[in-house]
Design a protein around this motif. Structure first.
Motif, mmCIF file in Angstrom:
data_model
loop_
_atom_site.group_PDB
_atom_site.id
_atom_site.type_symbol
_atom_site.label_atom_id
_atom_site.label_comp_id
_atom_site.label_asym_id
_atom_site.label_seq_id
_atom_site.Cartn_x
_atom_site.Cartn_y
_atom_site.Cartn_z
ATOM 1 N N THR A 89 0.836 -1.191 0.000
ATOM 2 C CA THR A 89 0.000 0.000 0.000
ATOM 3 C C THR A 89 0.875 1.246 0.000
ATOM 4 N N SER A 90 0.248 2.399 -0.231
ATOM 5 C CA SER A 90 1.001 3.646 -0.296
ATOM 6 C C SER A 90 1.646 3.984 1.034
ATOM 7 N N VAL A 91 0.938 3.752 2.147
ATOM 8 C CA VAL A 91 1.514 4.108 3.442
ATOM 9 C C VAL A 91 2.667 3.184 3.800
ATOM 10 N N ARG A 92 2.553 1.905 3.467
ATOM 11 C CA ARG A 92 3.663 0.991 3.729
ATOM 12 C C ARG A 92 4.866 1.350 2.848
ATOM 13 N N ALA A 93 4.612 1.673 1.589
ATOM 14 C CA ALA A 93 5.705 2.029 0.686
ATOM 15 C C ALA A 93 6.416 3.287 1.164
ATOM 16 N N ALA A 94 5.676 4.233 1.746
ATOM 17 C CA ALA A 94 6.297 5.440 2.286
ATOM 18 C C ALA A 94 7.203 5.092 3.454
ATOM 19 N N ALA A 95 6.735 4.205 4.337
ATOM 20 C CA ALA A 95 7.567 3.785 5.473
ATOM 21 C C ALA A 95 8.806 3.035 4.995
ATOM 22 N N GLU A 96 8.652 2.203 3.978
ATOM 23 C CA GLU A 96 9.792 1.458 3.442
ATOM 24 C C GLU A 96 10.823 2.389 2.805
ATOM 25 N N ALA A 97 10.350 3.493 2.215
ATOM 26 C CA ALA A 97 11.273 4.467 1.627
ATOM 27 C C ALA A 97 12.130 5.117 2.713
ATOM 28 N N VAL A 98 11.514 5.403 3.865
ATOM 29 C CA VAL A 98 12.277 5.966 4.983
ATOM 30 C C VAL A 98 13.278 4.940 5.498
ATOM 31 N N TYR A 99 12.828 3.719 5.669
ATOM 32 C CA TYR A 99 13.710 2.657 6.178
ATOM 33 C C TYR A 99 14.902 2.429 5.247
ATOM 34 N N ALA A 100 14.664 2.500 3.948
ATOM 35 C CA ALA A 100 15.718 2.245 2.963
ATOM 36 C C ALA A 100 16.635 3.448 2.758
ATOM 37 N N GLY A 101 16.300 4.586 3.355
ATOM 38 C CA GLY A 101 17.121 5.776 3.201
ATOM 39 C C GLY A 101 16.800 6.602 1.978
ATOM 40 N N ARG A 102 15.717 6.292 1.274
ATOM 41 C CA ARG A 102 15.315 7.082 0.115
ATOM 42 C C ARG A 102 14.600 8.364 0.539
ATOM 43 N N ALA A 103 14.073 8.368 1.753
ATOM 44 C CA ALA A 103 13.412 9.549 2.305
ATOM 45 C C ALA A 103 13.854 9.714 3.747
ATOM 46 N N ASP A 104 13.766 10.947 4.238
ATOM 47 C CA ASP A 104 14.166 11.239 5.613
ATOM 48 C C ASP A 104 13.000 11.156 6.589
#
Length: 336
Positions: free
Chosen positions: A85-100
């Motif tokens: 989902t979009s919210v999970r993908a946003a959290a994964e982006a933070v975890y992966a370092g793609r977002a702060d």
């Protein structure tokens, strides 16, 4: 003017008016903050709308993760936690370092579940809490929890007091923050067994940053401020109180015709207790409120607020958790 690059993952599918209001909020945020970069998480057409509205030279400020699925308000967050989902993908982006940091105006339960599952919790934290900053005549007040711990335990309420004290010190600059516990009266011993037990426990715990437990506070103390800088309660009561304040302010503005500080009780809430920067906006937030949430997320990152909160609260949170759990019966001195 904000400074320092901040990369914010924005859930385009979160909120009652998504994606339109989120697109509006993203554009407002970019206009206000030249050092902001966005990772737009959601449908391609919504992301393209944001990118297309940016000046040509600014379009590299926006990246895209294409996700077409969201957790609806009626869906169970825990049952759907592993869906793409979009919210999970946003959290994964933070975890992966793609977002702060990440921002969502969707289901609070989904945002909390995804954040805790993907980013993890701070050491010792049983359940995170949503903290909303409210303006009062006596300065800012922090109310938590406003929607996560509907059936909070004694340990969770005490841990939220610890987290709220640390956050008030770091983010709001309050020296020796005062903590109050929401109840039906301010006299000692008021409230149900849970509140009486939590009050006893907070009286005995050395809160971080020189924080002080000042006792029980009542509902009218929240909008007017004064007795406490942080008001702790369970997520059920906190959410009802917050929405009641929103309704009262909206009615007052409508009846008087005065513009008033629109949305002042629709503030974005910070998720305290997770190992990352997460902001959850009100589901009915408009573009201006979404932009405020993005700005708050950027500030969390730039000022390194979450690591500072963890540094102040970590040992005490872990100690409370490892002590075998606080119980209402023990606090009240009741025999089994």
């Amino acid at each position: 003017m904000p400074s320092g690059v901040a990369r914010i993952a924005v859930d385009l599918l979160g909120g009652d008016g998504a994606p339109a209001v989120v697109v509006d909020g993203a554009l407002r945020a970019c206009s206000a903050d030249p050092d902001l970069k966005l990772l737009l998480v959601g449908p391609r057409d919504a992301a393209d709308e944001v990118i297309g509205a940016l000046p040509v030279n600014d379009r590299e400020r926006a990246g895209v993760i294409v996700v077409d699925d969201a957790i609806a308000m009626a869906d169970s967050p825990l049952r759907n936690i592993r869906r793409s989902t979009s919210v999970r993908a946003a959290a994964e982006a933070v975890y992966a370092g793609r977002a702060d940091a990440m921002v969502s105006a969707g289901s609070s339960g989904a945002a909390v579940a995804a954040s805790a599952h993907v980013l993890g919790r701070l050491r010792g934290v049983r359940r995170p809490g949503l903290a909303a900053q409210l303006p009062t005549a006596h300065g800012p007040m922090l109310l938590l929890d406003v929607g996560v711990t509907l059936d909070a335990t004694m340990l969770e309420l005490v841990q939220h007091a610890v987290l709220g004290t640390a956050y008030a010190s770091v983010a709001l600059g309050i020296a020796r923050p005062r903590v109050g516990l929401l109840s039906i009266g301010s006299e000692p011993g008021k409230g149900d067994r849970l509140r009486r037990a939590v009050s006893i426990a907070l009286s005995d715990i050395p809160l971080p940053a020189g924080g002080r437990y000042v006792g029980l506070v009542e509902g009218f103390d929240v909008p007017r401020g004064g007795p406490a800088d942080i008001v702790v309660t369970d997520g059920f009561t906190g959410n009802v109180l917050l929405k009641g304040l929103e309704g009262a302010m909206s009615t007052a503005r409508s009846s008087t015709g005065a513009p008033g500080p629109a949305g002042q009780f629709e503030a974005a809430a910070v998720l305290l207790g997770v190992a990352g920067d997460v902001v959850v906006c009100h589901g009915s937030a408009g573009g201006a409120e979404i932009a405020d949430g993005i700005a708050l997320a950027a500030r969390l990152h730039r000022d390194r607020i979450t690591p500072a909160v963890a540094g102040l609260a970590d040992d005490l949170l872990a100690e409370l958790s490892s002590a075998g759990g606080l119980t209402v019966r023990d606090a009240l001195g009741e025999r089994s």
